[in-house]
Every structure is written in structure tokens, then in C-alpha cells.
Scaffold this active site. Structure first.
Site, PDB file in Angstrom:
ATOM      1  N   ASP A  77       0.872  -1.172   0.000  1.00  0.00           N
ATOM      2  CA  ASP A  77       0.000   0.000   0.000  1.00  0.00           C
ATOM      3  C   ASP A  77       0.910   1.223   0.000  1.00  0.00           C
ATOM      4  O   ASP A  77       1.652   1.448   0.960  1.00  0.00           O
ATOM      5  CB  ASP A  77      -0.886  -0.032   1.253  1.00  0.00           C
ATOM      6  CG  ASP A  77      -1.824   1.169   1.321  1.00  0.00           C
ATOM      7  OD1 ASP A  77      -1.662   2.121   0.526  1.00  0.00           O
ATOM      8  OD2 ASP A  77      -2.721   1.148   2.191  1.00  0.00           O
ATOM      9  N   TYR A 175      -7.801  15.018  -7.759  1.00  0.00           N
ATOM     10  CA  TYR A 175      -6.938  14.300  -8.709  1.00  0.00           C
ATOM     11  C   TYR A 175      -6.021  15.269  -9.452  1.00  0.00           C
ATOM     12  O   TYR A 175      -4.805  15.059  -9.532  1.00  0.00           O
ATOM     13  CB  TYR A 175      -7.822  13.533  -9.702  1.00  0.00           C
ATOM     14  CG  TYR A 175      -7.042  12.694 -10.691  1.00  0.00           C
ATOM     15  CD1 TYR A 175      -6.373  11.550 -10.278  1.00  0.00           C
ATOM     16  CD2 TYR A 175      -6.994  13.045 -12.043  1.00  0.00           C
ATOM     17  CE1 TYR A 175      -5.654  10.782 -11.186  1.00  0.00           C
ATOM     18  CE2 TYR A 175      -6.280  12.281 -12.947  1.00  0.00           C
ATOM     19  CZ  TYR A 175      -5.615  11.142 -12.518  1.00  0.00           C
ATOM     20  OH  TYR A 175      -4.905  10.376 -13.406  1.00  0.00           O
TER      21      TYR A 175
HETATM   22  N1  LIG Z   1      -6.060   5.135 -17.315  1.00  0.00           N
HETATM   23  C1  LIG Z   1      -6.004   6.442 -17.565  1.00  0.00           C
HETATM   24  O1  LIG Z   1      -6.798   6.980 -18.343  1.00  0.00           O
HETATM   25  C2  LIG Z   1      -4.965   7.284 -16.906  1.00  0.00           C
HETATM   26  C3  LIG Z   1      -4.701   8.543 -17.447  1.00  0.00           C
HETATM   27  C4  LIG Z   1      -3.735   9.352 -16.844  1.00  0.00           C
HETATM   28  C5  LIG Z   1      -3.041   8.886 -15.738  1.00  0.00           C
HETATM   29  N2  LIG Z   1      -3.331   7.650 -15.240  1.00  0.00           N
HETATM   30  C6  LIG Z   1      -2.570   7.208 -14.055  1.00  0.00           C
HETATM   31  O2  LIG Z   1      -2.030   5.945 -14.292  1.00  0.00           O
HETATM   32  C7  LIG Z   1      -1.934   5.220 -13.066  1.00  0.00           C
HETATM   33  C8  LIG Z   1      -2.595   3.861 -13.235  1.00  0.00           C
HETATM   34  O3  LIG Z   1      -3.970   4.060 -13.578  1.00  0.00           O
HETATM   35  P1  LIG Z   1      -4.869   2.879 -14.162  1.00  0.00           P
HETATM   36  O4  LIG Z   1      -5.845   3.496 -15.091  1.00  0.00           O
HETATM   37  O5  LIG Z   1      -4.027   1.762 -14.625  1.00  0.00           O
HETATM   38  O6  LIG Z   1      -5.676   2.480 -12.829  1.00  0.00           O
HETATM   39  P2  LIG Z   1      -6.259   1.069 -12.335  1.00  0.00           P
HETATM   40  O7  LIG Z   1      -7.225   1.406 -11.262  1.00  0.00           O
HETATM   41  O8  LIG Z   1      -6.730   0.234 -13.478  1.00  0.00           O
HETATM   42  O9  LIG Z   1      -4.967   0.374 -11.689  1.00  0.00           O
HETATM   43  C9  LIG Z   1      -4.363   0.963 -10.572  1.00  0.00           C
HETATM   44  C10 LIG Z   1      -3.715  -0.110  -9.717  1.00  0.00           C
HETATM   45  O10 LIG Z   1      -3.161   0.570  -8.574  1.00  0.00           O
HETATM   46  C11 LIG Z   1      -3.505  -0.176  -7.414  1.00  0.00           C
HETATM   47  N3  LIG Z   1      -3.562   0.720  -6.260  1.00  0.00           N
HETATM   48  C12 LIG Z   1      -4.520   1.620  -5.941  1.00  0.00           C
HETATM   49  N4  LIG Z   1      -4.228   2.207  -4.764  1.00  0.00           N
HETATM   50  C13 LIG Z   1      -3.052   1.677  -4.346  1.00  0.00           C
HETATM   51  C14 LIG Z   1      -2.252   1.869  -3.206  1.00  0.00           C
HETATM   52  N5  LIG Z   1      -2.614   2.710  -2.209  1.00  0.00           N
HETATM   53  N6  LIG Z   1      -1.108   1.171  -3.104  1.00  0.00           N
HETATM   54  C15 LIG Z   1      -0.743   0.295  -4.069  1.00  0.00           C
HETATM   55  N7  LIG Z   1      -1.479   0.047  -5.151  1.00  0.00           N
HETATM   56  C16 LIG Z   1      -2.629   0.732  -5.289  1.00  0.00           C
HETATM   57  C17 LIG Z   1      -4.855  -0.801  -7.711  1.00  0.00           C
HETATM   58  O11 LIG Z   1      -5.094  -1.940  -6.888  1.00  0.00           O
HETATM   59  C18 LIG Z   1      -4.698  -1.151  -9.187  1.00  0.00           C
HETATM   60  O12 LIG Z   1      -4.157  -2.449  -9.364  1.00  0.00           O
HETATM   61  C19 LIG Z   1      -2.570   6.112 -12.006  1.00  0.00           C
HETATM   62  O13 LIG Z   1      -1.562   6.853 -11.333  1.00  0.00           O
HETATM   63  C20 LIG Z   1      -3.448   7.050 -12.821  1.00  0.00           C
HETATM   64  O14 LIG Z   1      -3.688   8.271 -12.184  1.00  0.00           O
HETATM   65  C21 LIG Z   1      -4.264   6.839 -15.793  1.00  0.00           C
END
Ligand SMILES: NC(=O)c1ccc[n+]([C@@H]2O[C@H](COP(=O)([O-])OP(=O)(O)OC[C@H]3O[C@@H](n4cnc5c(N)ncnc54)[C@H](O)[C@@H]3O)[C@@H](O)[C@H]2O)c1
Length: 275
Positions: A77, A175
Site C-alpha cells: 500500500d 486528482y
Molecule cells: N487510465 C487512464 O486513463 C490514466 C490517465 C492518466 C493517468 N493515469 C494514471 O495511471 C496510473 C494507473 O492508472 P490505471 O488506469 O491503470 O488504474 P487502475 O485502477 O486500473 O490500476 C491501478 C492499480 O493501482 C492499485 N492501487 C490503488 N491504490 C493503491 C495503493 N494505495 N497502493 C498500491 N497500489 C494501489 C490498484 O489496486 C490497481 O491495481 C494512475 O496513477 C493514474 O492516475 C491513468
């Protein structure tokens, strides 16, 4: 050293991560999983940490089998500094060192400003901003302590967002604030860690369908699969929706010696959306 002049190396040598050890936070699914996959394909041994242990363990098993690397899946975490330190120690103990750290874990609850509680704000910052600080600190402590010459350096890659460059959609105040913080940290940590041979780069994706944001949309009553691609792409000049691998390839570039002369930048991986 990853900051050395590498002009005499071949492309194959530059992109190879053989012999390097990487940690990817939030790597059990979504962008983190895709990033872990490209790092493993390039030869890195990995620790995939995630709040959710089971997907991290199965992603690690899958990558170890597919790419012949060593891979560990672990519960982690990023809001718990002791847990982050323990995962970093495990990577060093079981993989033999640490050269790459990807701060990918992130959350993005959509709550209108007038209804947003301090608890929601704090939780988003605890994961997306403080989690980046703690991850970078624990990574840098081990990168700078490694090796007989006092450290071989490393690379920290922060997964930011186009929301670190501008406002996003209503409901994303926490965010957007946290991603501006992550981008600011990328610049500051680059300055502070450069003397230790540690580079710090950010990658800023635009919208990419992942388990996380599909679930968030579904919770808000929107089935993204039903929307025309033009709605999803907003202003993207490239005209298609990004994939997790579009982001993973940029993260691989940052983690590899291809980007050896770069630190402090956050690279937009957004199909031109922010152009
Ligand atoms: N998908 C998008 O459109 C997008 C766009 C811009 C930025 N992002 C960034 O990319 C990153 C990943 O996003 P995603 O879309 O793959 O999200 P997702 O929710 O599909 O995956 C995120 C993962 O992080 C894990 N997680 C959440 N909180 C946590 C914690 N406290 N400690 C450890 N693990 C934790 C979750 O269990 C999950 O497996 C994030 O930082 C998000 O802000 C995503």
C-alpha cells in the site's frame, strides 16, 4: 551509471534492461501491468507491488514465464511508508538490487467539489502525491546505497497524467491537484537526486481505458464501451484512444538508457491531446 554518456552503445544495448531490477507500484492491472510487461520484455527482474496482492502475484508469475525474468508479486500500500520500505527491501534482498522504480499506483474518484470531503481529498493526495514522495525516497535510499562505488544510480518514473498539466473534468479537483504535485515532485526530485546518479522522469497519459477508469465510469452510470471513440478522445489529434501499451513504451524509454540525458521532464503520452 545510467547518467553516463552512452553514445557508443547500440540501440539493442540502450533499450536492454538486463541485469536491472525494477519495482512497479500498482502493477497488478491497468497501466502498471502493461509497464511491468515491457520492462520484463526488456530483461528487467521485477517486483510488482499492489494493494491487491492476488493480481500482482499472477502478473509476476505470467511475466516470469513469458520473459524468463525473476518476478515477485507482493502486497503493497503506497500510503503506508513501512509497507513501501518493506517491498523495496524485498526487491533488494531477493532480486539483488534496485535500479528502476515506477510510481504508478493512483486513484481517481470523481466527486463534485461542493460534495468533496477532506477525507477524499486526503486519500487522493496520500496515494497520488505522498505515495510518489515515499516511493521515490525509499527507492533513492537503496539506489544510492547500492554497489561498491557507493551507488550505481537508477531511474524513478512517475506516472502523472495530462491532469498534471491542466484542469480535467468536473469532480476531479483532488486528482488534478495531486497530479500537479506529482509533476512538481518530478522536477524537484530530479534536481536533488542528480548528484546520486538517479534520474527522475514523468509520463503523462491522457485517457486510456483500464479496469480502474472503466469501473469509475460504471459507478457513475456511464458505460464507456457504448460511447463513440470521438467522445473518448476529446481533442486528440491522433484520433484514436490510447492503449496501456502506448503508455508502457514511453515508460520503458524513460527507464532505459535511451533517455540517459533526460531528467526532470514529464513526457506527454496523450495522442497530442494537450498540444
Ligand atoms: N487510465 C487512464 O486513463 C490514466 C490517465 C492518466 C493517468 N493515469 C494514471 O495511471 C496510473 C494507473 O492508472 P490505471 O488506469 O491503470 O488504474 P487502475 O485502477 O486500473 O490500476 C491501478 C492499480 O493501482 C492499485 N492501487 C490503488 N491504490 C493503491 C495503493 N494505495 N497502493 C498500491 N497500489 C494501489 C490498484 O489496486 C490497481 O491495481 C494512475 O496513477 C493514474 O492516475 C491513468
Amino acid at each position: 551509471m545510467t547518467t553516463a554518456d552512452v553514445s557508443d552503445r547500440s540501440l539493442a544495448q540502450l533499450i536492454s534492461l538486463k541485469g536491472r531490477r525494477a519495482v512497479v507500484t500498482g502493477g497488478g492491472r491497468g497501466l502498471g501491468k502493461a509497464i511491468a510487461a515491457r520492462l520484463a520484455e526488456a530483461g528487467a527482474d521485477l517486483l510488482i507491488g499492489d494493494l491487491d496482492e492476488e493480481p500482482a502475484v499472477s502478473a509476476a508469475k505470467e511475466l516470469a514465464e513469458r520473459h524468463g525474468v525473476r518476478a515477485i508479486g507482493a502486497a503493497m500500500d503506497v500510503t503506508d511508508a513501512a509497507a513501501v520500505a518493506a517491498a523495496a527491501d524485498r526487491a533488494v534482498a531477493e532480486l539483488g538490487g534496485l535500479e528502476i522504480w515506477v510510481n504508478n499506483a493512483g486513484i481517481f474518484p470523481a466527486v463534485p467539489l461542493l460534495e468533496m470531503t477532506e477525507e477524499t481529498w486526503d486519500q487522493v493526495f496520500a496515494v497520488n502525491a505522498r505515495g510518489v514522495f515515499v516511493g521515490a525516497r525509499e527507492a533513492a535510499r537503496r539506489m544510492s546505497a547500492a554497489g561498491p562505488d557507493g551507488g550505481r544510480g537508477g531511474v524513478i518514473v512517475n506516472i502523472v497524467s495530462t491532469a498534471g498539466f491542466r484542469g480535467s473534468a468536473p469532480g476531479l479537483a483532488a486528482y488534478v491537484g495531486s497530479k500537479h504535485a506529482a509533476r512538481g515532485l518530478t522536477r524537484e526530485l530530479a534536481l536533488e537526486l542528480a548528484p546520486m546518479g538517479i534520474r527522475v522522469l514523468g509520463v503523462a497519459p491522457s485517457f486510456v481505458p483500464t479496469e480502474g477508469n472503466l469501473a469509475m465510469a460504471a459507478a457513475a452510470g456511464v458505460n464507456l464501451a457504448d460511447l463513440p471513440p470521438t467522445d473518448l478522445m476529446l481533442n486528440s489529434p491522433i484520433g484514436r484512444v490510447g492503449t496501456p501499451d502506448d503508455i508502457a513504451r514511453v515508460a520503458l524509454f524513460c527507464a532505459s538508457d535511451l533517455s540517459a540525458f533526460m531528467t526532470g521532464s514529464t513526457l506527454l503520452a496523450d495522442g497530442g491531446d494537450t498540444a
